[in-house]
Write a protein that holds these residues in place. Structure first.
Motif, PDB file in Angstrom:
ATOM      1  N   LYS A 101       0.831  -1.205   0.000  1.00 19.18           N
ATOM      2  CA  LYS A 101       0.000   0.000   0.000  1.00 19.18           C
ATOM      3  C   LYS A 101       0.868   1.259   0.000  1.00 19.18           C
ATOM      4  N   MET A 102       1.974   1.204   0.712  1.00 21.45           N
ATOM      5  CA  MET A 102       2.898   2.344   0.727  1.00 21.45           C
ATOM      6  C   MET A 102       3.425   2.612  -0.675  1.00 21.45           C
ATOM      7  N   LYS A 103       3.820   1.564  -1.354  1.00 23.94           N
ATOM      8  CA  LYS A 103       4.368   1.732  -2.698  1.00 23.94           C
ATOM      9  C   LYS A 103       3.308   2.241  -3.664  1.00 23.94           C
ATOM     10  N   ALA A 104       2.098   1.713  -3.543  1.00 27.71           N
ATOM     11  CA  ALA A 104       1.009   2.138  -4.429  1.00 27.71           C
ATOM     12  C   ALA A 104       0.655   3.607  -4.214  1.00 27.71           C
ATOM     13  N   ALA A 105       0.805   4.073  -2.956  1.00 24.87           N
ATOM     14  CA  ALA A 105       0.472   5.467  -2.630  1.00 24.87           C
ATOM     15  C   ALA A 105       1.615   6.420  -2.927  1.00 24.87           C
ATOM     16  N   GLY A 106       2.763   5.882  -3.349  1.00 25.19           N
ATOM     17  CA  GLY A 106       3.891   6.735  -3.701  1.00 25.19           C
ATOM     18  C   GLY A 106       4.683   7.256  -2.518  1.00 25.19           C
ATOM     19  N   ILE A 107       4.667   6.529  -1.397  1.00 30.57           N
ATOM     20  CA  ILE A 107       5.440   6.954  -0.228  1.00 30.57           C
ATOM     21  C   ILE A 107       6.921   6.976  -0.574  1.00 30.57           C
ATOM     22  N   ARG A 108       7.580   8.104  -0.310  1.00 31.08           N
ATOM     23  CA  ARG A 108       8.977   8.281  -0.692  1.00 31.08           C
ATOM     24  C   ARG A 108       9.955   7.856   0.392  1.00 31.08           C
ATOM     25  N   MET A 109       9.531   7.972   1.642  1.00 38.63           N
ATOM     26  CA  MET A 109      10.415   7.628   2.747  1.00 38.63           C
ATOM     27  C   MET A 109       9.566   7.278   3.963  1.00 38.63           C
ATOM     28  N   VAL A 110      10.045   6.332   4.754  1.00 38.86           N
ATOM     29  CA  VAL A 110       9.391   5.973   6.015  1.00 38.86           C
ATOM     30  C   VAL A 110      10.394   6.193   7.132  1.00 38.86           C
ATOM     31  N   SER A 111       9.941   6.757   8.229  1.00 44.17           N
ATOM     32  CA  SER A 111      10.823   6.887   9.391  1.00 44.17           C
ATOM     33  C   SER A 111      10.311   5.990  10.503  1.00 44.17           C
ATOM     34  N   MET A 112      11.257   5.388  11.207  1.00 44.26           N
ATOM     35  CA  MET A 112      10.941   4.574  12.385  1.00 44.26           C
ATOM     36  C   MET A 112      11.823   5.033  13.534  1.00 44.26           C
ATOM     37  N   SER A 113      11.424   4.685  14.746  1.00 47.03           N
ATOM     38  CA  SER A 113      12.200   5.075  15.920  1.00 47.03           C
ATOM     39  C   SER A 113      12.902   3.869  16.521  1.00 47.03           C
ATOM     40  N   LEU A 114      14.157   4.076  16.897  1.00 40.65           N
ATOM     41  CA  LEU A 114      14.950   3.054  17.564  1.00 40.65           C
ATOM     42  C   LEU A 114      15.706   3.737  18.691  1.00 40.65           C
ATOM     43  N   ASP A 115      15.340   3.433  19.924  1.00 41.66           N
ATOM     44  CA  ASP A 115      15.880   4.155  21.071  1.00 41.66           C
ATOM     45  C   ASP A 115      16.780   3.309  21.961  1.00 41.66           C
ATOM     46  N   GLY A 116      17.209   2.178  21.440  1.00 40.65           N
ATOM     47  CA  GLY A 116      18.127   1.339  22.189  1.00 40.65           C
ATOM     48  C   GLY A 116      18.807   0.362  21.259  1.00 40.65           C
ATOM     49  N   ALA A 117      19.991  -0.087  21.656  1.00 41.64           N
ATOM     50  CA  ALA A 117      20.735  -1.039  20.822  1.00 41.64           C
ATOM     51  C   ALA A 117      20.311  -2.474  21.071  1.00 41.64           C
ATOM     52  N   ASN A 118      19.399  -2.669  22.037  1.00 44.81           N
ATOM     53  CA  ASN A 118      18.898  -4.010  22.354  1.00 44.81           C
ATOM     54  C   ASN A 118      17.445  -3.913  22.782  1.00 44.81           C
ATOM     55  N   PRO A 119      16.732  -5.045  22.832  1.00 46.47           N
ATOM     56  CA  PRO A 119      15.308  -5.031  23.196  1.00 46.47           C
ATOM     57  C   PRO A 119      15.051  -4.440  24.577  1.00 46.47           C
ATOM     58  N   GLU A 120      15.915  -4.719  25.548  1.00 51.51           N
ATOM     59  CA  GLU A 120      15.682  -4.238  26.904  1.00 51.51           C
ATOM     60  C   GLU A 120      15.593  -2.718  26.956  1.00 51.51           C
ATOM     61  N   THR A 121      16.539  -2.051  26.326  1.00 49.26           N
ATOM     62  CA  THR A 121      16.570  -0.580  26.377  1.00 49.26           C
ATOM     63  C   THR A 121      15.455   0.035  25.543  1.00 49.26           C
ATOM     64  N   HIS A 122      15.299  -0.429  24.307  1.00 46.03           N
ATOM     65  CA  HIS A 122      14.278   0.146  23.429  1.00 46.03           C
ATOM     66  C   HIS A 122      12.873  -0.101  23.976  1.00 46.03           C
ATOM     67  N   HIS A 145      10.783  -4.981   0.134  1.00 42.86           N
ATOM     68  CA  HIS A 145       9.913  -4.314  -0.846  1.00 42.86           C
ATOM     69  C   HIS A 145      10.556  -3.088  -1.487  1.00 42.86           C
ATOM     70  N   GLY A 146      11.808  -2.829  -1.174  1.00 44.38           N
ATOM     71  CA  GLY A 146      12.495  -1.694  -1.787  1.00 44.38           C
ATOM     72  C   GLY A 146      11.973  -0.344  -1.332  1.00 44.38           C
ATOM     73  N   ILE A 147      11.588  -0.241  -0.062  1.00 40.41           N
ATOM     74  CA  ILE A 147      11.093   1.018   0.504  1.00 40.41           C
ATOM     75  C   ILE A 147      12.190   1.640   1.360  1.00 40.41           C
ATOM     76  N   GLU A 148      12.614   2.836   1.028  1.00 36.44           N
ATOM     77  CA  GLU A 148      13.661   3.487   1.792  1.00 36.44           C
ATOM     78  C   GLU A 148      13.131   3.946   3.148  1.00 36.44           C
TER      79      GLU A 148
END
Length: 359
Positions: A101-122, A145-148
């Motif tokens: 759906k992202m690709k079909a809608a033309g989404i150019r970039m997705v951002s995600m959050s990562l606040d720890g280097a391991n599961p415990e911290t994040h 899916h080739g989504i940046e």
């Protein structure tokens, strides 16, 4: 309106509902939070309003935007208007179907959050077991899916020692960019004021970023909500030239700006209610798009006009020789002092003017 104040990046809170409960959430989102004041047609009308005079990057944010049923219809409409449409997600709801759906809608970039280097911290930071695994899984799907995508990482005392490791994890996941966020105490962030990184550590971390970024060619790095980085860069460049030990480097800017704090200058946030904030961490309204055209708010609001007038800045910021490239975090000044024109509270630099007066 001066050309340097054309909107280039707009975050739009398409829903405030969220399936996580992060300790630093600027909007204090939960599953029961206010959803949105915009139905599908009203959302499209807002895109018409924005695109009538500008062509910014639009980041569909939240809350968790994937909780909104018509998200991809809105995204596709913006793409059809020639806008660069992006999505900010926590990653936990990403599936193969969502990627298609992202690709079909033309989404150019997705951002995600990562606040720890391991599961415990994040997971501790995000208030949800399995949140770390959700980011890793989503990254794998985006790569498939080739989504940046880019990774945003927020830091306080509880996770600051993991900064280098978090950067390496983001790179290993295949992120095109890694943005290091220095917490601004708004929303639930007000509850962790005692956890904010000290001025001294802040300076050292930004110097570490400088040294690391100049040797990083594969992944874009950019400190966010850290405007005095753009004071540190010329200082470090000067030392490099004098010592002839390091190569002078060129900064890369995702927004096209050349200044640290861009709030109300080339960026803003539109809330779920329609209020226009100078940035995502600056809860003061310049006006509401349900009542006033976005163009009028952007060009005529008193709040934005004051933010664009550096002569009004107070304290150290007002006397600093780096004001044109830094400016101090206006949201942090507002959160700490209740005055968005006050000096940046987490900068330990003393301007030359003040050094001379002290002698």
């Amino acid at each position: 309106m001066k050309m340097e104040f054309v909107p280039k990046w707009i975050a739009w809170e398409v829903t405030r509902r969220c399936n996580l409960s992060c300790v630093h959430c600027r909007s204090a989102s939960t599953t029961n939070s206010f959803d949105t004041a915009f139905n599908t047609e009203e959302a499209k009308s807002l895109i018409d309003d924005i695109s009538s005079f500008s062509s910014p990057v639009i980041v569909l944010s939240g809350g968790e935007p994937l909780l909104r049923a018509d998200l991809f219809e809105i995204a596709g409409y913006g793409t059809g208007k020639g806008l660069r449409m992006c999505i900010a997600t926590n990653g936990s709801l990403v599936t193969d179907e969502i990627c298609l759906k992202m690709k079909a809608a033309g989404i150019r970039m997705v951002s995600m959050s990562l606040d720890g280097a391991n599961p415990e911290t994040h997971d501790d930071f995000r208030g949800q077991p399995g949140a770390f695994d959700g980011v890793v899984r989503a990254a794998g799907l985006f790569n498939k899916h080739g989504i940046e995508f880019l990774i945003n990482s927020s830091f306080t005392k509880r996770n600051q020692k993991q900064i280098p490791e978090v950067m390496k994890v983001a790179k290993g996941l295949g992120a095109k960019a890694w943005y290091m966020f220095m917490i601004v105490p708004t929303g639930r962030g007000e509850e962790i004021m005692a956890e904010l990184i000290t001025k001294e550590d802040y300076e050292d971390i930004l110097k570490w970023h400088y040294e690391t970024e100049k040797d990083e060619d594969e992944m874009l790095m950019r400190p966010t909500c850290a405007p005095h980085y753009y004071r540190i860069v010329p200082q470090m460049n000067k030392l490099a030239e004098e010592g002839d030990k390091l190569e002078r480097r060129t900064l890369k800017f995702s927004t096209g700006g050349s200044k640290g704090c861009l709030a109300g200058q080339v960026i803003c946030l539109i809330t779920a209610e329609g209020d226009v904030f100078p940035c995502s961490y600056f809860p003061r309204s310049a006006g509401n798009v349900k009542e006033t055209p976005f163009k009028d708010i952007w060009e005529k609001s008193q709040l934005f006009e004051e933010l664009r007038d550096f002569k009004k800045y107070k304290g150290k910021c007002g006397q600093c020789e780096y004001i044109n490239v830094c400016g101090g975090c206006r949201a942090r000044a507002d959160a700490v002092y209740g005055d968005y024109l006050e000096e940046e509270p987490f900068c330990n630099y003393t301007p030359i003017k003040m050094q001379k007066k002290a002698k």
